[in-house]
Design a protein around this motif. Structure first.
Motif, PDB file in Angstrom:
ATOM      1  N   VAL A  63       0.847  -1.189   0.000  1.00 15.27           N
ATOM      2  CA  VAL A  63       0.000   0.000   0.000  1.00 15.27           C
ATOM      3  C   VAL A  63       0.887   1.245   0.000  1.00 15.27           C
ATOM      4  CG1 VAL A  63      -1.907  -1.132   1.215  1.00 15.27           C
ATOM      5  CG2 VAL A  63      -0.145   0.051   2.529  1.00 15.27           C
ATOM      6  N   ASP A 104      -4.170   5.832  -5.538  1.00 17.53           N
ATOM      7  CA  ASP A 104      -5.239   4.914  -5.135  1.00 17.53           C
ATOM      8  C   ASP A 104      -5.949   4.293  -6.337  1.00 17.53           C
ATOM      9  OD1 ASP A 104      -6.347   7.307  -5.971  1.00 17.53           O
ATOM     10  OD2 ASP A 104      -7.859   7.394  -4.389  1.00 17.53           O
ATOM     11  N   GLU A 105      -5.481   4.594  -7.545  1.00 18.87           N
ATOM     12  CA  GLU A 105      -6.118   4.051  -8.745  1.00 18.87           C
ATOM     13  C   GLU A 105      -5.581   2.667  -9.097  1.00 18.87           C
ATOM     14  OE1 GLU A 105      -6.041   6.744 -12.030  1.00 18.87           O
ATOM     15  OE2 GLU A 105      -7.422   8.114 -11.030  1.00 18.87           O
ATOM     16  N   ALA A 109      -2.274   1.477  -7.138  1.00 18.25           N
ATOM     17  CA  ALA A 109      -2.544   1.182  -5.740  1.00 18.25           C
ATOM     18  C   ALA A 109      -1.925  -0.144  -5.294  1.00 18.25           C
ATOM     19  CB  ALA A 109      -4.050   1.159  -5.479  1.00 18.25           C
TER      20      ALA A 109
END
Length: 110
Positions: A63, A104-105, A109
């Motif tokens: 992450v 975050d895409e 991500a």
């Protein structure tokens, strides 16, 4: 286990995605082309910034997480400390008033 992209390829693809979204970005520091880690700094153009790096989430997934946040000079100092500790590190700098990074895409991500 999935194959990992080389750092230079990932940075090039990331910059292309940012450009397509109208988000200015440049490479502030080039690291190892194959295995260098990547930090992403987002300057909000109001004197503040955020620095993101890769970490492992609770399920072991990779992450992006904020490593530093606050006045841009402090975020720059945090990035410089990281770079001194790891000269293979890449730093991508973004300028976006809304703080968009696209991290975050899908494809970025994970």
């Amino acid at each position: 286990m999935s194959a990992r992209l080389s750092a230079d390829f990932w940075v090039s693809a990331y910059r292309a995605r940012l450009e397509a979204a109208g988000i200015p970005a440049y490479v502030a520091a080039r690291g190892d082309a194959q295995a260098g880690a990547v930090l992403v700094k987002c300057a909000m153009l109001d004197g503040s910034a955020r620095l993101y790096g890769r970490a492992f989430g609770p399920e072991g997934e990779r992450v992006w997480m904020a490593l530093a946040e606050g006045p841009e000079a402090e975020v720059d100092a945090a990035a410089a400390r990281q770079r001194r500790a790891d000269p293979d590190l890449w730093i991508v700098e973004i300028e976006d008033r809304q703080g968009r990074t696209l991290l975050d895409e899908p494809g970025l991500a994970d």
